[in-house]
Scaffold this motif. Structure first.
Motif, PDB file in Angstrom:
ATOM      1  N   UNK A 495       0.947  -1.341  -0.022  1.00 34.03           N
ATOM      2  CA  UNK A 495       0.202   0.091  -0.208  1.00 34.03           C
ATOM      3  C   UNK A 495       1.104   1.344   0.056  1.00 34.03           C
ATOM      4  N   UNK A 496       1.898   1.549   0.657  1.00 32.01           N
ATOM      5  CA  UNK A 496       2.709   2.471   0.912  1.00 32.01           C
ATOM      6  C   UNK A 496       3.633   2.599  -0.574  1.00 32.01           C
ATOM      7  N   UNK A 497       4.333   1.545  -1.093  1.00 37.68           N
ATOM      8  CA  UNK A 497       4.363   1.376  -2.218  1.00 37.68           C
ATOM      9  C   UNK A 497       3.677   2.212  -3.610  1.00 37.68           C
ATOM     10  N   UNK A 498       2.233   1.413  -3.601  1.00 42.70           N
ATOM     11  CA  UNK A 498       1.072   2.338  -4.283  1.00 42.70           C
ATOM     12  C   UNK A 498       1.082   3.774  -4.073  1.00 42.70           C
ATOM     13  N   UNK A 499       1.332   4.012  -2.378  1.00 40.10           N
ATOM     14  CA  UNK A 499       1.098   5.254  -1.938  1.00 40.10           C
ATOM     15  C   UNK A 499       1.952   6.433  -3.017  1.00 40.10           C
ATOM     16  N   UNK A 500       3.277   6.041  -2.643  1.00 41.39           N
ATOM     17  CA  UNK A 500       4.644   6.555  -3.677  1.00 41.39           C
ATOM     18  C   UNK A 500       4.423   6.622  -5.027  1.00 41.39           C
TER      19      UNK A 500
END
Length: 613
Positions: A495-500
């Motif tokens: 999810x964090x990778x997708x937010x970046x």
């Protein structure tokens, strides 16, 4: 050395200020009560502001930030209150309108004449306050006694009796001033009378008179449009006509009120238009006929009629956008040398994740660099450091030993710090990355920022430092937004990778609110070292007046606040002009300027390693 010398030379001033703080009153602590007091007085609403000089420009009351001339805080607060009342009375009882009507604000008017008028007018105002605000005047009498104010000279006592007449006006004061000019010496100034700044009053009045003329004429045009919509009149043989009628009213200083007529019928004005009309009468003692002609379409620029501090304070909450979930922050106004309280409305927003191939593509593009970063950062984790010049240890410090033998040869005492020992350092670091998401980052810059964050996260996961990532953007002070990409407690997952990956350009670059909010977040983290690293492509900017010197000075003030709270700020930018303003913001060694956007992913991790080693 120069700042240090200034501190030494100002030691007596510092000691005096410390003494004042013990017994004095601080304006910021009493501002709410004093502002409420001013709001309760009649006439134009006045705002408080800090200044070394005590005066009013007819819209603001300027008072010192610290006042300690009386023995204790409460007495100094009463002095603030008394002085506020006298400055209000200057604006309300015709002094400024009389001077303007007789063209006495001009540079060729002798200062002695204006000072004589000011002192005579102060006596008239003292008489008015004794009648209109008897409770406050008792406090003025108490202040007189405590300050041991001398009695008025005999010749001034005669003038004071004439001006004590309830029918005396500012015009009467001017007549007396001209009669006594050159014949009457000034008496010692009363501190609670405040001062007189003709340049500030003249400039403020001229600007307000033009602005309120436009506002009043635009308001009349809106009234006509609303009436026509309600009556649904298709055509009128004759245009509507505004006129005025004077109504005697002894309760106001002017002695009359003006009633607005539309087609010879009384018109009920909205409250804001009533306030504008009252302010016009206060300045001009009349309503000129040209004010009664409604403004035509496009006759005035809407920005022209907007007041400097319109929507001040709590009004940032107005509108559904600001009703829930907003943080309110102050902003530094370098011109006023004072904070604009409750100025920026900010909300934290979860950035929308974008599940695409960006992470995989970045890892493939920088696969070799990722391996190198992981290896380098892993070596930094809880590394052993060789400590030199220790009083005891496992080895001999050759450099220290040589110096000690040389000291012995010269007859000096040898040091006992001759050993080395290994020490395992445990990292205790918390860092927030503040990412510029303004519209100017569109394209290569946005891609480089996202790639740099991916590489940083991979390296920091190896290192074990606590870190968070937030983006920021704004469009005026009422819509400041901070985008959650990774909080401290969030794991580095898909999810964090997708937010970046979902980071995209937004609006403008208002930086002060973001620095203040992220500093507050860092203060709540238990860490030995706290860092705030900014990734940006340009200087502070926004759609309103937050640009140029104003934006830079507010950002600098926010960074000073961060350092005061134990946060170490650093900036990485690709702005070619950054060297002109970053030393002023961050200091000479707290920023890096990259000449090539493409080098951002390569450099960010290396810069972080150097900062935290």
């Amino acid at each position: 050395l120069q700042p240090a010398m200034r501190v030494i030379e100002g030691l007596s001033d510092f000691a005096h200020e410390q003494q004042q703080r013990i017994q004095g009153a601080v304006l910021q602590e009493h501002e709410g009560v004093l502002q409420g007091f001013l709001n309760g007085l009649s006439g134009r609403a006045l705002r408080l502001s800090e200044s070394e000089q005590v005066y009013t420009d007819s819209e603001k009351v300027f008072l010192p930030a610290l006042w300690g001339v009386l023995p204790d805080e409460m007495e100094n607060f009463r002095l603030y209150k008394a002085c506020s009342a006298f400055l209000w009375a200057q604006t309300r009882y015709g002094a400024f309108s009389t001077l303007r009507r007789h063209d006495l604000f001009q540079q060729e008017t002798p200062d002695e004449l204006l000072q004589l008028f000011y002192q005579m007018e102060s006596l008239r105002l003292e008489s008015i306050i004794s009648r209109e605000l008897p409770g406050l005047y008792r406090e003025v009498e108490r202040i007189k006694t405590m300050l041991e104010e001398p009695e008025l000279p005999a010749e001034w006592a005669v003038v004071a009796r004439q001006l004590a007449d309830p029918k005396a006006t500012a015009e009467d004061v001017l007549i007396l001033t001209r009669a006594y000019h050159g014949k009457l010496a000034l008496y010692p100034r009363r501190i609670y009378h405040g001062g007189f700044n003709r340049e500030a009053v003249a400039a403020t009045m001229d600007a307000r008179i033009e602005r309120e003329k436009a506002k009043f004429r635009i308001s009349l045009d809106k009234i006509i449009q609303e009436l026509d919509e309600k009556t649904a009149e298709a055509e009128r043989e004759e245009p509507r006509q505004f006129s005025q009628r004077l109504v005697e009213e002894e309760t106001v200083p002017e002695g009359f009120e003006i009633e607005i007529l539309l087609d010879d019928q009384p018109l009920a004005l909205p409250p804001d238009v009533e306030n504008t009309l009252s302010s016009i009468i206060q300045d001009l003692s009349e309503l000129p006929e040209e004010y009664l002609h409604p403004a035509g379409p496009g006759e005035y620029d809407p920005n022209f009629i907007k007041e400097e501090d319109e929507e001040e304070g709590e009004s940032v909450w107005s509108g559904t956008y600001h009703e829930e979930g907003a943080f309110i922050y102050a902003e530094w106004d370098y011109q006023r040398k004072h904070y604009r309280k409750n100025w920026c409305a900010m909300r934290e927003i979860n950035i929308k994740p974008l599940y695409d191939d960006f992470y995989r593509q970045t890892m493939g593009k920088y696969s070799g660099l990722v391996k190198h970063l992981r290896k380098t950062f892993e070596a930094m984790r809880d590394e052993d450091r060789l400590l030199k010049r220790q009083p005891h240890g496992d080895g001999v410090d050759i450099d220290a030993l040589v110096e000690a033998l040389a000291d012995q040869k010269l007859g000096r005492e040898m040091t006992d710090r001759l050993f080395t020992r290994m020490h395992r350092t445990e990292r205790n670091i918390a860092v927030v990355f503040m990412v510029d998401m303004s519209g100017s980052t569109k394209g290569w810059i946005n891609d480089a920022e996202r790639e740099a964050l991916i590489l940083l996260c991979e390296a920091l996961e190896t290192l074990g430092d606590r870190y968070a990532i937030y983006g920021f953007s704004s469009i005026t002070r009422k819509r400041c937004e901070l985008y959650r990409i990774k909080r401290f407690e969030d794991p580095y997952n898909d999810e964090v990778k997708a937010r970046i990956s979902g980071i995209e350009p937004k609006d403008y670059t208002r930086m002060g609110f973001a620095i203040r909010h992220l500093t507050a977040l860092l203060k709540d983290v238990d860490a030995r070292t706290r860092m705030l690293i900014t990734l940006s492509d340009g200087k502070p900017d926004d759609y309103d007046n937050y640009r140029g010197v104003y934006g830079i000075e507010d950002t600098r003030r926010a960074l000073i606040e961060a350092r005061r709270d134990g946060v170490h700020p650093y900036c990485i930018t690709i702005d070619d002009e950054a060297k002109d303003y970053l030393p002023h913001l961050y200091g000479p060694a707290a920023y890096t300027v990259l000449s090539d956007v493409g080098s951002l992913p390569l450099k960010v991790s290396d810069i972080y390693r150097r900062l935290t080693t």
